[in-house]
Motif scaffolding. Structure first.
Motif, PDB file in Angstrom:
ATOM      1  N   UNK A 143      13.537  -3.509  -0.789  1.00 43.35           N
ATOM      2  CA  UNK A 143      12.155  -3.524  -1.262  1.00 43.35           C
ATOM      3  C   UNK A 143      11.305  -2.413  -0.658  1.00 43.35           C
ATOM      4  N   UNK A 144      11.912  -1.518   0.122  1.00 40.33           N
ATOM      5  CA  UNK A 144      11.163  -0.365   0.636  1.00 40.33           C
ATOM      6  C   UNK A 144      11.875   0.952   0.349  1.00 40.33           C
ATOM      7  N   UNK A 170      -0.251  -2.835 -11.771  1.00 41.48           N
ATOM      8  CA  UNK A 170      -1.643  -3.141 -11.458  1.00 41.48           C
ATOM      9  C   UNK A 170      -1.681  -3.786 -10.069  1.00 41.48           C
ATOM     10  N   UNK A 171      -2.830  -3.759  -9.388  1.00 44.70           N
ATOM     11  CA  UNK A 171      -2.916  -4.413  -8.081  1.00 44.70           C
ATOM     12  C   UNK A 171      -2.487  -5.877  -8.128  1.00 44.70           C
ATOM     13  N   UNK A 172      -2.895  -6.606  -9.162  1.00 47.44           N
ATOM     14  CA  UNK A 172      -2.547  -8.029  -9.256  1.00 47.44           C
ATOM     15  C   UNK A 172      -1.045  -8.223  -9.439  1.00 47.44           C
ATOM     16  N   UNK A 173      -0.420  -7.378 -10.268  1.00 47.81           N
ATOM     17  CA  UNK A 173       1.031  -7.460 -10.457  1.00 47.81           C
ATOM     18  C   UNK A 173       1.754  -7.200  -9.140  1.00 47.81           C
ATOM     19  N   UNK A 174       1.298  -6.195  -8.455  1.00 54.30           N
ATOM     20  CA  UNK A 174       1.960  -5.793  -7.205  1.00 54.30           C
ATOM     21  C   UNK A 174       1.872  -6.904  -6.158  1.00 54.30           C
ATOM     22  N   UNK A 175       0.690  -7.485  -6.014  1.00 59.90           N
ATOM     23  CA  UNK A 175       0.513  -8.561  -5.036  1.00 59.90           C
ATOM     24  C   UNK A 175       1.351  -9.779  -5.416  1.00 59.90           C
ATOM     25  N   UNK A 176       1.298 -10.176  -6.685  1.00 58.97           N
ATOM     26  CA  UNK A 176       2.059 -11.352  -7.122  1.00 58.97           C
ATOM     27  C   UNK A 176       3.549 -11.147  -6.909  1.00 58.97           C
ATOM     28  N   UNK A 217       0.794  -1.229   0.000  1.00 64.56           N
ATOM     29  CA  UNK A 217       0.000   0.000   0.000  1.00 64.56           C
ATOM     30  C   UNK A 217       0.827   1.280   0.000  1.00 64.56           C
ATOM     31  N   UNK A 218       2.092   1.198   0.444  1.00 66.47           N
ATOM     32  CA  UNK A 218       2.922   2.397   0.510  1.00 66.47           C
ATOM     33  C   UNK A 218       2.481   3.370   1.583  1.00 66.47           C
ATOM     34  N   UNK A 232       9.427   1.674  -4.224  1.00 65.54           N
ATOM     35  CA  UNK A 232       8.003   1.844  -3.958  1.00 65.54           C
ATOM     36  C   UNK A 232       7.312   2.642  -5.064  1.00 65.54           C
ATOM     37  N   UNK A 233       8.015   3.617  -5.621  1.00 63.51           N
ATOM     38  CA  UNK A 233       7.439   4.418  -6.699  1.00 63.51           C
ATOM     39  C   UNK A 233       7.192   3.551  -7.935  1.00 63.51           C
ATOM     40  N   UNK A 234       8.114   2.632  -8.230  1.00 63.18           N
ATOM     41  CA  UNK A 234       7.901   1.722  -9.364  1.00 63.18           C
ATOM     42  C   UNK A 234       6.704   0.815  -9.085  1.00 63.18           C
ATOM     43  N   UNK A 235       6.562   0.356  -7.851  1.00 66.22           N
ATOM     44  CA  UNK A 235       5.421  -0.489  -7.498  1.00 66.22           C
ATOM     45  C   UNK A 235       4.103   0.227  -7.781  1.00 66.22           C
ATOM     46  N   UNK A 236       4.106   1.557  -7.612  1.00 63.45           N
ATOM     47  CA  UNK A 236       2.894   2.330  -7.846  1.00 63.45           C
ATOM     48  C   UNK A 236       2.429   2.263  -9.290  1.00 63.45           C
TER      49      UNK A 236
END
Length: 308
Positions: A119-120, A132-138, A26-27, A125-129
């Motif tokens: 990973x933080x 898609x939600x599914x990509x991020x969770x996986x 969630x950041x 974190x900006x790249x994670x933003x």
């Protein structure tokens, strides 16, 4: 005398993992804490028999927390469309700088702290933003926390093969954005030089420290004044910085660790009003993220400038 339930300590020991997973997804520490609270509320709303029937309480808690995060990620995209200015993940201090007491008189618990690793970092974190939600969770569950794709599939409602593809896509995004890691000692030196040049309004020194294509992104959330769009180019950034230094009276810059990397905080009247994270490539600063939204600074406490 009541016999302590051994499951209670086992369940509560999962709190640190849940906070770490939720923050990366969630950041936001505020949202991560809400997710963990809701997860435990669902656990304790079950009967003892229902709890006993769960073979792995830790796995159950992680799945529930991640599903809540997954739903929140979808709604977050809608909310951020109406966010005033740019949205930057909530910055985190070094473990030694967490306040002993949180707003509202709540004592900070070690289990509420996030492990600061690659990973933080703010850049990560900006790249994670952008995912898609599914990509991020996986990606977070599999690549960071090593959950098998079969378990990830249950959470996102896809097949394991589809989750593998999601993680691959996320990995490709991360790889495209990654630059060679600059050693922390060199980063700290560059950030320190940047601080001194900014304080001295030394235009030449600032220009030398910034990559020609550097970018500054600020987040005030509509709560405090700041630039609403990224500022690009070393010359434009330096002009902005010098103007800020001239206007801001009584501002003290301190070198601090921000999301595990060397950064700066700005103090005014004993309170931290801005947290600044950097991305450094070689000997040049390529990205600067300045978080000014007070809602995102609650993990920080006013620090004395002694020894800085």
């Amino acid at each position: 005398m009541t016999t302590p339930d051994p499951n209670v300590s086992a369940v509560m020991s999962e709190r640190a993992l849940l906070i770490n997973v939720a923050y990366r997804l969630l950041g936001s520490m505020a949202e991560a804490e809400d997710v963990v609270q809701e997860t435990y509320a669902r656990w304790y709303s079950m009967s003892p028999a229902q709890q006993e029937a769960i073979g792995s309480p830790g796995g159950w808690l992680t799945k529930v927390a991640t599903r809540i995060c997954f739903d929140l990620l979808g709604s977050a995209r809608v909310r951020r469309e109406s966010y005033v200015g740019e949205w930057i993940p909530e910055p985190l201090p070094d473990l030694t700088e967490w306040g002993g007491e949180r707003p509202g008189g709540i004592t900070a618990d070690p289990a509420d702290r996030v492990t600061l690793d690659e990973s933080v970092t703010m850049a990560f974190l900006v790249v994670l933003e952008s995912m898609t939600p599914a990509e991020r969770v996986a990606f977070i569950l599999h690549d960071v926390f090593r959950y098998p794709f079969a378990e990830v599939a249950e959470i996102v409602g896809r097949t394991p093969a589809a989750c593998r593809q999601l993680a691959f896509s996320a990995r490709r995004r991360i790889g495209a954005a990654q630059v060679p890691v600059t050693p922390a000692v060199r980063q700290a030196r560059i950030v320190g030089e940047f601080k001194r040049a900014w304080e001295a309004k030394d235009i030449d020194a600032l220009i030398a420290l910034l990559d020609p294509g550097a970018t500054v992104t600020a987040d005030g959330g509509g709560r405090v004044g700041t630039v609403l769009r990224p500022v690009e180019g070393a010359a434009q950034i330096v002009r902005m910085l010098v103007n800020l230094a001239g206007r801001q009276r009584g501002l003290t810059l301190l070198e601090r660790t921000v999301n595990g990397r060397p950064g700066l905080v700005a103090e005014q009247d004993g309170a931290i009003v801005t947290v600044v994270a950097f991305d450094v490539e070689g000997d040049r600063i390529t990205h600067i993220w300045a978080v000014r939204n007070p809602d995102k600074l609650r993990s920080w406490t006013a620090r004395s400038s002694e020894g800085s």
